[in-house]
Write an enzyme that holds these catalytic residues in place. Structure first.
Site, PDB file in Angstrom:
ATOM      1  N   CYS A  24      56.500  66.765   8.392  1.00 57.58           N
ATOM      2  CA  CYS A  24      57.233  65.526   8.082  1.00 57.58           C
ATOM      3  C   CYS A  24      56.804  64.900   6.761  1.00 57.58           C
ATOM      4  O   CYS A  24      57.322  63.854   6.367  1.00 57.58           O
ATOM      5  CB  CYS A  24      57.106  64.539   9.227  1.00 57.58           C
ATOM      6  SG  CYS A  24      57.886  65.195  10.707  1.00 57.58           S
ATOM      7  N   HIS A  68      73.052  57.031   4.808  1.00 55.79           N
ATOM      8  CA  HIS A  68      72.995  57.840   3.588  1.00 55.79           C
ATOM      9  C   HIS A  68      72.040  57.248   2.560  1.00 55.79           C
ATOM     10  O   HIS A  68      72.278  57.337   1.350  1.00 55.79           O
ATOM     11  CB  HIS A  68      74.398  58.076   2.996  1.00 55.79           C
ATOM     12  CG  HIS A  68      75.195  59.049   3.808  1.00 55.79           C
ATOM     13  ND1 HIS A  68      75.780  58.705   5.015  1.00 55.79           N
ATOM     14  CD2 HIS A  68      75.455  60.359   3.631  1.00 55.79           C
ATOM     15  CE1 HIS A  68      76.385  59.771   5.517  1.00 55.79           C
ATOM     16  NE2 HIS A  68      76.185  60.788   4.712  1.00 55.79           N
ATOM     17  N   GLU A 107      65.593  59.527  16.835  1.00 54.06           N
ATOM     18  CA  GLU A 107      65.482  60.197  15.531  1.00 54.06           C
ATOM     19  C   GLU A 107      65.999  61.628  15.616  1.00 54.06           C
ATOM     20  O   GLU A 107      66.564  62.163  14.662  1.00 54.06           O
ATOM     21  CB  GLU A 107      64.026  60.193  15.076  1.00 54.06           C
ATOM     22  CG  GLU A 107      63.831  60.659  13.663  1.00 54.06           C
ATOM     23  CD  GLU A 107      62.454  60.360  13.161  1.00 54.06           C
ATOM     24  OE1 GLU A 107      62.318  59.545  12.241  1.00 54.06           O
ATOM     25  OE2 GLU A 107      61.490  60.933  13.695  1.00 54.06           O
TER      26      GLU A 107
END
Ligand SMILES: Nc1nc2c(c(=O)[nH]1)N=C([C@H](O)[C@H](O)COP(=O)(O)OP(=O)(O)OP(=O)(O)O)CN2
Ligand SMILES: [Zn+2]
Length: 122
Positions: A24, A68, A107
């Protein structure tokens, strides 16, 4: 009574606090799934706690700040874990939606957080 409405948004991030070798640490993206819960008595005349349309209207003001976007660049989300994103969303929505009682933020299809406001533990 607890009602809910669900939304999704797409965003990119990396986790700056994890070790270099953690996956990550690399820039990657998620389609986040957000479920907003609102609590109250159903108005006897309208038959609803709050119009789902009002919930959508409130979310639509916050959505462009996340959808976005590169979350690490969003003020307050420099370390964009779900544990940090959920309270951030809460702080944006609560003034518009006083009945907001709980947020679920997914998530991935298998991982996420449940946040119930400042009184939440942690
Ligand atoms: N407590 C938290 N742990 C992790 C967070 C987080 O926000 N809070 N975030 C991440 C990463 O963003 C990662 O993208 C998601 O983690 P993970 O569930 O490990 O992702 P996978 O889809 O790859 O899960 P698998 O079950 O291994 O397929 C990491 N941890
Ligand atoms: Zn991630």
């Amino acid at each position: 009574m607890l009602i809910f409405k669900e939304f999704t948004f797409d965003a990119a991030h990396f986790l700056p606090k994890v070790p270099q070798e953690h996956k990550c640490r690399n820039l990657h993206g998620h389609t986040y799934r957000l479920k907003l819960f609102l609590e109250g008595e159903a108005d006897p005349e309208m038959g609803w706690v709050v119009d789902f349309g009002e919930v959508k209207k409130a979310w639509k003001k916050v959505e462009p700040l996340l959808d976005h976007q590169y979350l690490n660049d969003v003020p307050g989300l420099e370390n964009p874990t779900v544990e940090n994103i959920a309270p951030w969303i809460w702080r944006k929505l609560k003034p518009e939606l006083p009945q907001l009682a709980k947020i679920e933020l997914w998530e991935t299809p298998t991982a996420g957080v449940i946040y119930e406001g400042e009184h939440s533990k942690g």
